[in-house]
Design an enzyme around this catalytic site. Structure first.
Site, mmCIF file in Angstrom:
data_model
loop_
_atom_site.group_PDB
_atom_site.id
_atom_site.type_symbol
_atom_site.label_atom_id
_atom_site.label_comp_id
_atom_site.label_asym_id
_atom_site.label_seq_id
_atom_site.Cartn_x
_atom_site.Cartn_y
_atom_site.Cartn_z
ATOM 1 N N ASP A 412 -46.250 98.202 60.638
ATOM 2 C CA ASP A 412 -45.142 98.460 61.556
ATOM 3 C C ASP A 412 -43.800 98.084 60.932
ATOM 4 O OD1 ASP A 412 -44.063 98.982 64.300
ATOM 5 O OD2 ASP A 412 -43.576 96.852 64.180
ATOM 6 N N GLU A 465 -45.013 102.826 58.617
ATOM 7 C CA GLU A 465 -44.021 103.372 59.536
ATOM 8 C C GLU A 465 -42.658 103.107 58.903
ATOM 9 O OE1 GLU A 465 -41.893 102.926 63.850
ATOM 10 O OE2 GLU A 465 -42.636 101.216 62.717
#
Length: 747
Positions: A412, A465
């Site tokens: 993330d 990401e």
């Protein structure tokens, strides 16, 4: 030598920095006689007697600090080695004639091996979780738990928990000077016990902290860690490793477990066994290849969706214990599904029981808020330049992959890690050592992470990401890249959604938003994400983004999904989007499954139609090598019609290999993003496609089966003709349905 008053007071008030120097057995003398002094801690006890293994008294202890429960006894005529070899216990007497016989925690030596000490010290221990944390052990025939925590700047540390009435005076820990670790074996503690560490900080204050390396934790809002046995490593099955290869199909179903489905009452979370029974079967039946779970590491606040982690080694208690999670992992793999975990190494919350100022200093985080505080999320940023922090994070990644047998980690917020000025104005950030904006320590950490995963978790993948144009995110580290296997294609997502949100009458002016992604489609190994971020915080659902009346909105969405599934790149779709949930995602309630119930949605079968389309798209994508084998290579794609702005039509060919390879398979894709059907549309064919004399529809998003108007070429053979189109010598003529995508294959 008997304890002096200052030493006794320090023990009584849990203020001694080296309790093993005083407690337990120590050779000495009394009144000129050699023997062993034994000192123990038992706050609240009236008396303490040293006894042998048969219970016979060896020496009566004297209280040296009555209030603090500090006792000492002298056993004459023995050496420490003799006493330990023969064995002894501590017999305690409490008010109301309550008696206990216990093992002395301070008779056990350190359980930290030299190699572990060395690797921890230099920050190269690949599996620090095997040393730090709480580990059930049997030492010298005695069962208990060995606790170990890293807190180099603490003045003293104690274990507190169910087993000692949460009293820091009872179990102060052994210091390891130079290493910064604190250790203690506590006999009799078992799996399931709750515990924390109480740290005495440099300023004299105290902090109670959950274990950073805990394998389990209490259900929120409680915050204690829970002793849990460390399971055996689970190797990724060979078939799963092959399924993660970039030439294999990858269609990912992203799930927030707490709101996918709820319990029968509609309020509680499903436990791991209920999820294992329902979720893998559902995703597999729809043809997905992988599940991606939004973060399941322990976190205190449901509203963070798991992205503010306090337990980097602990599956959340919301769904049950670790054994249940292991059964869930097995159920996914038994269903042929890979399991990817959303993993958060970029930041952590400021909760008092967590990592924030863990030992009274900015130990896990950068000290300066210009480096160490995320204003967007009100969280703290890991200090990627610190050896212990890199060890902690890399160890966490390997732990999830190796111990649970997961297929991969979606990392993330990588963009926030790469740039020191991320979401900061000039003057609000600190340049790197070279004066630049790049976070050199984070870059080194990410490369190290991916090298360790590649070497020690073969077959597992990492997905970034990363929302910027940072070069080489999915390039190997030895070629100058960050070493991820895949990168989320945020550019494709933003551009294509912006295009689809426009009324078709205006799309001709924004055609580049549809086609620009192919300019850079092969610069990285991309995943095309339609994730949770696109259906929350006022953005509305995907179906709500589509323009027009109800029929046009569903037609737009179906055409868009087929465009996505045929566009180069792996696929990711957030739960609920597979049946066009109409409301925005809400983490507090389950999905609107009632939309699929014919009895409750009579006359509105569009949702079932979208679900059927996703099932068929996954089937075509997985079964047709041309649509996945070269997802990440330019040989897998060629434009036929890229510039038909006025009609908002695009067409391209997908291949399983180079066009000149006669064994290469190919399919044709045509998208019509206007509500106007186009009859007799002539599609020029590249030479390899023209060599197949007849074509037919493999999939038409306007099929009545999906809720469409059934305009198209179903049942017809489309014959190749010697008529030019799109700069090609040969072509086929076909009907383009309105707001639809066609996939054509050789007949």
């Amino acid at each position: 030598m008997s304890l002096d008053a200052a030493e006794a007071r320090a023990l009584a008030h849990a203020e001694h920095g080296d309790p093993f120097a005083l407690l337990g057995p120590h050779e000495g003398e009394r009144a000129g006689q050699a023997g062993v002094w034994i000192r123990g801690l038992a706050p609240g006890a009236l008396g303490l007697t040293v006894v042998d293994v048969e219970g016979e008294a060896l020496a009566e202890a004297e209280p040296v600090h009555v209030e603090g429960g500090v006792f000492e006894a002298f056993v004459p005529g023995q050496t420490r080695a003799q006493l330990l070899a023969a064995g002894y216990r501590l017999a305690l007497t409490y008010p109301h004639d309550h008696r206990e016989r216990v093992e002395d925690p301070y008779r056990f030596g350190s359980d930290l091996g030299e190699l572990d000490r060395h690797l921890l010290g230099e920050g190269t221990h690949l599996r620090p979780w095997t040393v730090l944390g709480a580990h059930p052990r049997t030492l010298e025939g005695v069962a208990g738990v060995r606790f170990c925590v890293w807190a180099p700047n603490a003045a003293s540390v104690a274990v507190i928990g169910d087993f000692n009435t949460w009293d820091a005076r009872r179990h102060p820990m052994r210091a390891h000077p130079g290493l910064g670790a604190w250790e203690l074996f506590i006999p009799g503690v078992e799996a399931g016990a709750r515990y924390k560490f109480e740290l005495r900080l440099g300023d004299g204050s105290r902090a109670q902290k959950a274990d950073p390396y805990a394998f389990a934790a209490e259900l929120r809002p409680a915050t204690a860690s829970v002793v849990a046995a460390l399971g055996a490593p689970r190797r990724l099955p060979k078939a799963r490793a092959e399924a993660n290869h970039r030439r294999a199909p990858m269609a990912i179903y992203e799930v927030h477990l707490g709101s996918w489905r709820r319990s029968s009452e509609g309020e509680g979370f499903l436990d791991w066994d209920a999820l294992a029974e329902q979720l893998p079967a559902y995703a597999a039946e729809l043809g997905f290849t992988h599940l991606e779970l939004m973060p399941i590491a322990e976190h205190p606040f449901d509203g963070s969706w798991g992205y503010q982690v306090t337990g980097m080694f602990a599956p959340t208690r919301r769904h049950g214990d670790g054994e249940g999670f292991a059964r869930f992992v097995a159920a996914c793999q038994d269903a042929g599904l890979g399991l990817i975990l959303d993993w958060v190494p970029a930041h952590f919350p400021t909760d008092a029981h967590g990592l924030a100022r863990f030992d009274g200093t900015a130990f896990y985080e950068y000290a300066d808020p210009k480096e160490g505080f995320h204003r967007d999320w009100n969280t703290l940023i890991y200090n990627f330049g610190r050896t212990e922090v890199r060890n902690f994070l890399v160890g966490s990644a390997l732990y999830w992959l190796e111990r649970w047998g997961l297929d991969g980690l979606r990392v993330d917020a990588v963009a926030s890690m790469l740039y020191r000025d991320y979401s900061r104005e000039p003057g609000e950030w600190i340049p790197n050592a070279e004066g630049g904006r790049e976070n050199l320590e984070a870059i080194a950490f990410l490369r190290r992470l991916n090298e360790v995963v590649g070497a020690h978790a073969p077959g597992a993948v990492t997905l970034a990401e990363e929302s910027t144009a940072w070069p080489g995110v999915s390039r190997p580290t030895d070629a100058g890249g960050l070493g991820f296997h895949y990168k989320w294609n945020m550019g494709w997502m933003h551009d294509s959604l912006a295009y689809m949100a426009k009324d078709p009458v205006h799309r001709s002016h924004h055609h580049d938003q549809l086609t620009f992604s192919l300019v850079y489609a092969f610069d990285e190994n991309f995943v095309l994400p339609l994730s949770h971020d696109e259906v929350v915080h006022g953005k509305g659902s995907l179906i709500a983004k589509m323009p027009g009346d109800r029929w046009r909105r569903f037609a737009n969405l179906r055409a868009y999904y087929a465009f996505m599934w045929t566009h180069p790149g792996k696929k990711l779709l957030f739960m609920g989007c597979e049946f066009a949930q109409e409301r925005e995602w809400n983490h507090d309630v389950e999905l609107d499954w009632w939309l699929l119930d014919p009895a409750r949605c009579e006359g509105h079968g569009e949702h079932r139609g979208v679900q059927a389309l996703i099932r068929d798209l996954n089937g075509v994508y997985r079964g047709e090598a041309a649509l996945h084998a070269r997802d990440c290579e330019p040989e897998g794609f060629e434009w036929i019609a890229a510039d038909e702005r006025e009609t908002s039509v695009i067409a391209f060919v997908r291949r399983s290999g180079p066009a000149e390879d006669p064994a290469s398979r190919c399919v044709l894709v045509v998208c019509n993003f206007t509500p106007v059907p186009r009859h007799g549309y002539r599609l020029g064919l590249p030479e390899d496609a023209a060599a197949r004399p007849r074509w037919r529809e493999r999939l038409n998003t306007d099929s009545a089966f999906y809720g469409g108007g059934d305009v198209g070429n179903g049942g017809l053979e489309l014959r190749v003709e010697d008529r030019g189109a799109h700069g090609r010598a040969r072509s086929i003529a076909l009907t383009l349905p309105p707001l639809a995508t066609l996939i054509l294959e050789p007949a």
